[in-house]
Motif scaffolding. Structure first.
Motif, mmCIF file in Angstrom:
data_model
loop_
_atom_site.group_PDB
_atom_site.id
_atom_site.type_symbol
_atom_site.label_atom_id
_atom_site.label_comp_id
_atom_site.label_asym_id
_atom_site.label_seq_id
_atom_site.Cartn_x
_atom_site.Cartn_y
_atom_site.Cartn_z
ATOM 1 N N VAL A 7 0.661 -1.130 -0.005
ATOM 2 C CA VAL A 7 -0.077 0.019 0.060
ATOM 3 C C VAL A 7 0.906 1.154 0.060
ATOM 4 O O VAL A 7 1.886 1.316 0.885
ATOM 5 N N ILE A 8 0.723 2.270 -0.884
ATOM 6 C CA ILE A 8 1.422 3.251 -0.846
ATOM 7 C C ILE A 8 0.538 4.530 -0.845
ATOM 8 O O ILE A 8 -0.364 4.819 -1.642
ATOM 9 N N ALA A 9 0.603 5.330 0.576
ATOM 10 C CA ALA A 9 -0.238 6.464 0.697
ATOM 11 C C ALA A 9 0.500 7.812 0.533
ATOM 12 O O ALA A 9 1.706 7.833 1.009
ATOM 13 N N ARG A 10 0.177 8.318 -0.517
ATOM 14 C CA ARG A 10 0.796 9.716 -1.004
ATOM 15 C C ARG A 10 0.031 10.624 -0.530
ATOM 16 O O ARG A 10 -1.106 10.919 -0.551
ATOM 17 N N MET A 11 0.769 11.582 0.233
ATOM 18 C CA MET A 11 -0.136 12.672 1.083
ATOM 19 C C MET A 11 0.574 14.136 1.300
ATOM 20 O O MET A 11 1.661 14.022 1.666
ATOM 21 N N ASN A 53 -4.446 -4.113 5.395
ATOM 22 C CA ASN A 53 -4.752 -5.356 6.049
ATOM 23 C C ASN A 53 -3.410 -5.649 6.869
ATOM 24 O O ASN A 53 -2.174 -5.190 6.555
ATOM 25 N N GLU A 54 -3.453 -6.422 7.869
ATOM 26 C CA GLU A 54 -2.531 -6.887 8.753
ATOM 27 C C GLU A 54 -1.415 -7.591 7.956
ATOM 28 O O GLU A 54 -1.836 -8.522 7.210
ATOM 29 N N GLY A 55 -0.083 -7.079 7.834
ATOM 30 C CA GLY A 55 0.822 -7.805 7.216
ATOM 31 C C GLY A 55 1.168 -6.913 5.906
ATOM 32 O O GLY A 55 2.134 -7.177 5.149
ATOM 33 N N ASP A 56 0.578 -6.016 5.713
ATOM 34 C CA ASP A 56 0.649 -5.316 4.432
ATOM 35 C C ASP A 56 2.036 -4.562 4.380
ATOM 36 O O ASP A 56 2.174 -4.292 5.686
ATOM 37 N N GLU A 57 2.559 -4.278 3.640
ATOM 38 C CA GLU A 57 3.942 -3.396 3.598
ATOM 39 C C GLU A 57 3.235 -2.075 3.065
ATOM 40 O O GLU A 57 2.733 -1.869 1.887
ATOM 41 N N VAL A 58 3.587 -1.179 4.025
ATOM 42 C CA VAL A 58 2.888 0.329 3.838
ATOM 43 C C VAL A 58 3.903 1.250 3.655
ATOM 44 O O VAL A 58 4.799 1.291 4.389
ATOM 45 N N ASN A 73 2.311 3.874 18.076
ATOM 46 C CA ASN A 73 2.585 2.442 18.398
ATOM 47 C C ASN A 73 3.672 1.718 17.439
ATOM 48 O O ASN A 73 3.926 0.495 17.569
ATOM 49 N N TYR A 74 4.034 2.616 16.513
ATOM 50 C CA TYR A 74 4.841 2.075 15.489
ATOM 51 C C TYR A 74 6.282 2.329 15.560
ATOM 52 O O TYR A 74 6.879 1.877 14.521
ATOM 53 N N SER A 125 9.703 9.768 3.262
ATOM 54 C CA SER A 125 8.841 8.730 3.236
ATOM 55 C C SER A 125 9.416 7.759 4.165
ATOM 56 O O SER A 125 10.226 7.656 4.636
ATOM 57 N N VAL A 126 8.365 6.720 4.538
ATOM 58 C CA VAL A 126 8.527 5.569 5.501
ATOM 59 C C VAL A 126 7.968 4.477 4.854
ATOM 60 O O VAL A 126 6.954 4.385 4.476
ATOM 61 N N THR A 127 8.738 3.151 5.100
ATOM 62 C CA THR A 127 8.107 2.062 4.546
ATOM 63 C C THR A 127 8.062 1.032 5.845
ATOM 64 O O THR A 127 9.148 0.980 6.736
ATOM 65 N N PHE A 128 6.982 0.272 6.003
ATOM 66 C CA PHE A 128 6.826 -0.551 7.389
ATOM 67 C C PHE A 128 5.982 -1.604 7.105
ATOM 68 O O PHE A 128 5.114 -1.543 6.168
ATOM 69 N N ILE A 129 6.211 -2.635 7.722
ATOM 70 C CA ILE A 129 5.161 -3.563 7.936
ATOM 71 C C ILE A 129 3.803 -3.366 8.789
ATOM 72 O O ILE A 129 4.285 -3.211 10.031
ATOM 73 N N ALA A 130 2.705 -3.424 8.445
ATOM 74 C CA ALA A 130 1.525 -3.269 9.185
ATOM 75 C C ALA A 130 1.274 -4.247 10.061
ATOM 76 O O ALA A 130 0.342 -5.188 9.825
ATOM 77 N N ASP A 131 2.148 -4.562 11.192
ATOM 78 C CA ASP A 131 2.033 -5.881 11.957
ATOM 79 C C ASP A 131 1.370 -5.711 13.253
ATOM 80 O O ASP A 131 0.992 -6.690 13.960
#
Ligand code: K7E
Ligand code: CUA
Ligand code: CA
Length: 601
Positions: free
Chosen positions: A507-511, A526-531, A552-553, A566-572
């Motif tokens: 998932v790429i959120a540009r804002m 969704n849980e586990g997505d790379e955001v 919390n992240y 930008s930042v990339t993380f796993i939505a765990d």
């Protein structure tokens, strides 16, 4: 005598035959300095600006600090090798790409780039002694824009840019003799095969132009004012691996590198290639180097602003060595002996470490053991060496500093425009000069007026451990170069429209971020997505920053006007997680937030 002093002294004396018997010699006129009135002041009244920028290495913090000088007000901390949760350094994708996974560093020396022997306002260069790296900081943003790992080296310590005609090369010394290809093979305990490395980096491309190997270690670095030589002090000419082995010889070296010959060797292919890097043999007799003997375990090497002399501090010898740069050509031509390049060896006091200059022919040497700055006249030292006179000394003045000074630096002293106004004494130990804050006390950077014959102490400034070195740069050389905001298009992913894109489980959120709203109000994943969040601050008002903290992240960063991060993380972590702005940007700043919704699998 402090414990530190005793320790240093014990080290210096036990393993050496060179007696520091003059230890008993008292400071000559330390008390008289109070008789002189200061003509300069450190106070900068409200509404006025400092006359200089001071760029401090941050030592163990791994950062660079920018202060206004002489007020010594810290204006900015530039994260370099460290994690900085305010700016998001070490958290954002942009900074992670430059950090190579390591968010610790040990910055010792920060030097601006040059044109014609003075600062050109383009870059700052700073080392990481702990992980053998070089960073380049753009002066227009005062942020890091490139980093480089220096292979084949350890203890990457001395760093210095070329001073003329412009900074095309930056040199770095490796302080710790080590195996060149350090891959765990052979008899690793046999130190005889270790060596030092003088690394030459192309300043523009930030690639390694070549590495010159030496059998000895290489510590502090300097370049000359003509673009022909670089210098390295070597305290371990013995090739030792233990402290007593490294103190065995009465003399070690100043190693001089001849760039004319190095360039010729690089052009003619007269080198071997290791890991894609041209490697040149800089041993004695190869013609690329000169080994000038200087007393015992030297430390700093500093070139006088007239370009004539390199001064090497003795560390465990009470002397400094003055090397005449103008006769080095004869040394390389083989017509004079390297030892004859030393034109004076004045005795200055105990534990000389670094030297700085006033541009009026005087040198100022820091004395670690004596806790003093000693002012001495270079020409007088040379004259007295040629014809000694009973009771005569080149020493002009001494100032007690508090305490155990490492580097010392005068305003503009590393350029041909040395102005002889202010000097800073970077003292390692403050003892009782400040309110007690526990076992780890601040250091004490002392500001000194050197505009007159005698030095006058102006102010004490507490510093968080451990700024080793500083360069003090006239404001007019920097101020106009620094931008108020970047251009939006400087970042390839800058956005002016917000959107969410989904590709599989990415998932790429540009804002955008414009006070007081983020361009998106919620993002569902969704849980586990790379955001990935890409955030552009579209407020163009200088000084109006927005922050991005994801609850919390462990993710937060500040985005300055027109910047994109930008930042990339796993939505765990499933659940609702508020994202909020961290800098007070608007009356409705507290309402500037949005939700990340993570659906459990
Ligand atoms: Cu003397 Cu790393 Cu410049 Cu410290 S070094 S003091
Ligand atoms: Cu944007 Cu607070
Ligand atoms: Ca030695």
């Amino acid at each position: 005598m402090t414990a530190q002093r005793l320790l240093f002294f014990a080290v210096a004396t036990t393993a050496t035959s060179l007696l520091l018997g003059c230890a008993a010699a008292p400071p000559q006129d330390a008390t008289e300095t109070t008789a002189t009135e200061a003509t300069l002041h450190h106070e900068v009244p409200p509404g006025e600006l400092d006359e200089y920028y001071a760029f401090f290495s941050g030592g163990q913090s791994g950062e660079v600090r920018v202060a206004g000088f002489p007020s010594m007000r810290v204006l900015k901390r530039i994260p370099v090798w460290n994690l900085d949760s305010a700016t998001g350094w070490g958290i954002t994708n942009e900074s992670k790409a430059m950090l190579d996974g390591m968010v610790t560093g040990d910055t010792h020396h920060v030097h601006p780039s040059y044109a014609d022997g003075t600062y050109d306002g383009k870059w700052l260069f700073v080392n990481d002694k702990a992980n053998n790296r070089l960073a380049r900081i753009r002066i227009d943003t005062l942020e890091v824009d490139a980093t480089l790992n220096i292979p084949h080296t350890q203890g990457t310590h001395g760093v210095f840019p070329q001073r003329a005609p412009t900074t095309e090369w930056v040199v770095l010394n490796s302080e710790f003799r080590s195996p060149f290809e350090n891959e765990g093979e052979g008899d690793m305990l046999d130190a005889s095969s270790y060596g030092g490395v003088h690394t030459i980096v192309d300043a523009e491309s930030m690639e390694i132009a070549g590495q010159v190997t030496t059998p000895v270690n290489l510590d502090l670095a300097a370049t000359d004012y003509s673009g022909r030589y670089s210098f390295a002090t070597s305290y371990n000419s013995e090739g030792g691996a233990t402290i007593s082995e490294m103190l065995a010889a009465d003399r070690d070296y100043l190693v001089v590198f001849d760039w004319q010959r190095i360039k010729a060797a690089l052009a003619s292919g007269d080198y071997r290639t290791v890991d894609g890097i041209p490697v040149l043999d800089g041993s004695e007799g190869t013609g690329l180097t000169a080994y000038i003997p200087v007393p015992k375990n030297p430390h700093g090497v500093n070139v006088s602003p007239d370009g004539n002399y390199a001064v090497v501090c003795g560390k465990v010898s009470p002397t400094v060595s003055v090397i005449d740069i103008n006769i080095l050509a004869d040394v390389f031509a083989g017509t004079i002996d390297p030892a004859d390049a030393v034109v004076a060896e004045p005795e200055v006091g105990l534990g000389p470490l670094h030297t700085t200059y006033d541009g009026r022919g005087n040198a100022y040497t820091s004395l670690f053991i004596d806790s003093q700055i000693v002012k001495w006249n270079i020409q007088r030292a040379i004259d007295l060496q040629a014809s000694p006179q009973e009771g005569e000394t080149p020493v002009v003045d001494r100032l007690d500093v508090h305490y155990q000074v490492g580097h010392t630096m005068a305003s503009m002293a590393e350029t041909k425009d040395a102005d002889g106004r202010y000097l800073l004494s970077l003292n390692k130990i403050s003892k009782d000069r400040f309110l007690n804050v526990g076992p780890l006390k601040p250091e004490n950077d002392q500001l000194v007026d050197i505009s007159g014959e005698q030095m006058v102490l102006l102010a004490d400034h507490a510093a968080y451990v451990e700024p080793h070195d500083v360069t003090i740069v006239r404001r007019d050389l920097i101020e106009d170069k620094v931008v108020h905001r970047v251009r939006l298009e400087d970042h390839p992913d800058a956005v002016t429209q917000s959107s969410v894109e989904r590709i599989g489980n990415r998932v790429i959120a540009r804002m955008t971020a414009t006070a007081p709203v983020f361009g998106l109000q919620e993002v569902e994943v969704n849980e586990g997505d790379e955001v990935t969040f890409i955030v552009t601050n579209t407020d163009e008002i200088p000084d109006l920053a927005h922050g991005f903290a994801l609850s919390n992240y462990g993710i937060q960063f500040i985005v300055a006007p027109f910047e994109t991060k930008s930042v990339t993380f796993i939505a765990d972590k499933p659940g609702v997680h508020w994202i909020y702005c961290t800098t007070f940007c608007h009356a409705l700043h507290l309402e500037m937030r949005m939700r990340l919704v993570v659906r459990a699998r």
